[in-house]
Design an enzyme around this catalytic site. Sequence first.
Site, PDB file in Angstrom:
ATOM      1  N   TYR A  36     -37.787 -11.554   1.882  1.00 41.45           N
ATOM      2  CA  TYR A  36     -38.256 -11.431   3.267  1.00 41.45           C
ATOM      3  C   TYR A  36     -38.771 -12.797   3.706  1.00 41.45           C
ATOM      4  O   TYR A  36     -39.590 -13.406   3.017  1.00 41.45           O
ATOM      5  CB  TYR A  36     -39.380 -10.386   3.347  1.00 41.45           C
ATOM      6  CG  TYR A  36     -39.956 -10.215   4.723  1.00 41.45           C
ATOM      7  CD1 TYR A  36     -39.237  -9.554   5.722  1.00 41.45           C
ATOM      8  CD2 TYR A  36     -41.213 -10.714   5.045  1.00 41.45           C
ATOM      9  CE1 TYR A  36     -39.761  -9.391   7.003  1.00 41.45           C
ATOM     10  CE2 TYR A  36     -41.746 -10.557   6.320  1.00 41.45           C
ATOM     11  CZ  TYR A  36     -41.019  -9.890   7.283  1.00 41.45           C
ATOM     12  OH  TYR A  36     -41.539  -9.739   8.544  1.00 41.45           O
ATOM     13  N   ASP A  80     -39.030 -20.641   0.153  1.00 44.81           N
ATOM     14  CA  ASP A  80     -40.024 -19.985   0.997  1.00 44.81           C
ATOM     15  C   ASP A  80     -41.231 -19.689   0.111  1.00 44.81           C
ATOM     16  O   ASP A  80     -41.225 -18.745  -0.676  1.00 44.81           O
ATOM     17  CB  ASP A  80     -39.420 -18.697   1.573  1.00 44.81           C
ATOM     18  CG  ASP A  80     -40.416 -17.935   2.437  1.00 44.81           C
ATOM     19  OD1 ASP A  80     -41.611 -18.277   2.414  1.00 44.81           O
ATOM     20  OD2 ASP A  80     -39.991 -16.993   3.128  1.00 44.81           O
ATOM     21  N   LYS A  88     -49.774 -18.392   5.602  1.00 45.71           N
ATOM     22  CA  LYS A  88     -51.216 -18.111   5.729  1.00 45.71           C
ATOM     23  C   LYS A  88     -52.144 -18.819   4.738  1.00 45.71           C
ATOM     24  O   LYS A  88     -53.289 -19.108   5.080  1.00 45.71           O
ATOM     25  CB  LYS A  88     -51.421 -16.609   5.634  1.00 45.71           C
ATOM     26  CG  LYS A  88     -50.551 -15.946   4.547  1.00 45.71           C
ATOM     27  CD  LYS A  88     -50.018 -14.588   4.995  1.00 45.71           C
ATOM     28  CE  LYS A  88     -48.806 -14.160   4.185  1.00 45.71           C
ATOM     29  NZ  LYS A  88     -47.908 -13.286   4.910  1.00 45.71           N
TER      30      LYS A  88
HETATM   31  N1  HOZ Z   1     -45.114  -8.359   5.606  1.00 42.32           N
HETATM   32  C1  HOZ Z   1     -46.368  -8.592   5.013  1.00 42.32           C
HETATM   33  C2  HOZ Z   1     -46.368  -8.561   3.552  1.00 42.32           C
HETATM   34  N2  HOZ Z   1     -45.205  -8.979   2.909  1.00 42.32           N
HETATM   35  C3  HOZ Z   1     -47.412  -7.629   5.512  1.00 42.32           C
HETATM   36  C4  HOZ Z   1     -48.103  -8.232   6.634  1.00 42.32           C
HETATM   37  C5  HOZ Z   1     -49.270  -7.451   7.168  1.00 42.32           C
HETATM   38  O1  HOZ Z   1     -49.169  -6.253   7.419  1.00 42.32           O
HETATM   39  O2  HOZ Z   1     -50.295  -8.062   7.361  1.00 42.32           O
END
Ligand code: HOZ
Length: 430
Positions: free
Chosen positions: A144, A239, A267
């Site tokens: 992802y 990534d 983040k």
């Molecule tokens: N897609 C995020 C984890 N792989 C989750 C993001 C979220 O809900 O903060």
Amino acid sequence: METQKSKELFIEASKYIPGGVNSPVRAFKSVGGDPIFMDHAHGTYLFDADGNRYIDYIASWGPMIMGHAYEPVIEAVREAASRSTSFGAPTDMEIKLAKLIVDAIPNIERIRMVNSGTEATMSAVRLARGYTKRDKFIKFAGNYHGHGDSFLIKGGSGMVTLGHPSSPGVTKGTAKDTLLAEYNDLESVKEVVAANKNEIAAIIIEPIPGNMGCILPEPGFLEGLRQICNEEGALLIFDEVMTGFRLGFGGAQEVTGVQADLVTYGKVIGAGLPVGAYGGRADIMEYVAPNGPVYQAGTLSGNPIAMTAGYTLLKHLRDHPAVYDKLAKTCEAIENGLHPLLKESGLDYQINRIGSMISLHFSAEKIRDFESAKSGDNAHFKAFFHGMLKRGVYLPPSAYESWFLNAALNDNDIKQTLQAAKETLAEMTA
Ligand code: HOZ
């Protein structure tokens, strides 16, 4: 455990926000039940709107490496905020954070700050296309890379959690340039490359995926990708939104010894504030505007508060590398504690772990790619998740997500976590 306030907040949120959440995994769709609304957090503990306390194994999906409300970061943010929340003009803090990263990561000579991991991966692929003058790129099933159109094909994380690994709204025109290969399967990459000679701009990969649970690269896999990219004139993009500065200061590149041409971050480099970045060799990065023709911009890019938070956290991690050993030992203790409990339960299971990332799949199959990740028994995961939650342990609400540990976890927290697992598994198998 009483969660009435969370329930009320979810009903209220659903009136104004699609699905009541601003990011789908949070809606608890794959585990059922209502999401827990958080009020505040400190160290390793989350406190919800009803006042319940949870031991946190998400760490805001990675960045809370030192735990929540880490005092040096909070102090620095307070001071930065008092000088303005945004200028839309450069500041010295952008230089400080960029320099810290460039000095630490051998193959990053220039870095561009953006606002999220999604922006970072979108921009990195655009840059790779502009630089190589080719359109296609390869991604891996179950990886992802955020929600940019061209990545929403066989994606992991929330996409597979919700059962829509490819999203409507992505045009056929966009999708045709995204080529798919299987993680840990070099042959699948070679086949795609052979069928698209001189057309591939880049291979983008989560070198150590965290979006189909945590999965480890098998020996030779990443090295093979490096070699293919060298031979084909394609760029290798790592990534590292989840792994960067988490698995070690040098992220997955340091752990695996394989270097990418471009690296994306998220983040973690904002200590949990909305930040992303992409970086790499100077000759590639100088292809970005204003020096080069590949356009990418943003008023909030390099935001002073986010830069300050990220700089404070990364500087601490750089100067205290022992944090990574501590995190890895904590993670190992959790795995070691879980094995006897899971064995005793008689349930099929797999645990994958590296550094401070770990995941549990209820499967008899070794979890090494997207297909095997899908073999996990979701009913078991669901029961495990809720059993842990009601005992005050907050795990990712999907088997397709890695757990992220923080350095504030202590022996007592580990003991409580394992006791919760023991009781939950007993309940599941009664
Ligand atoms: N897609 C995020 C984890 N792989 C989750 C993001 C979220 O809900 O903060």
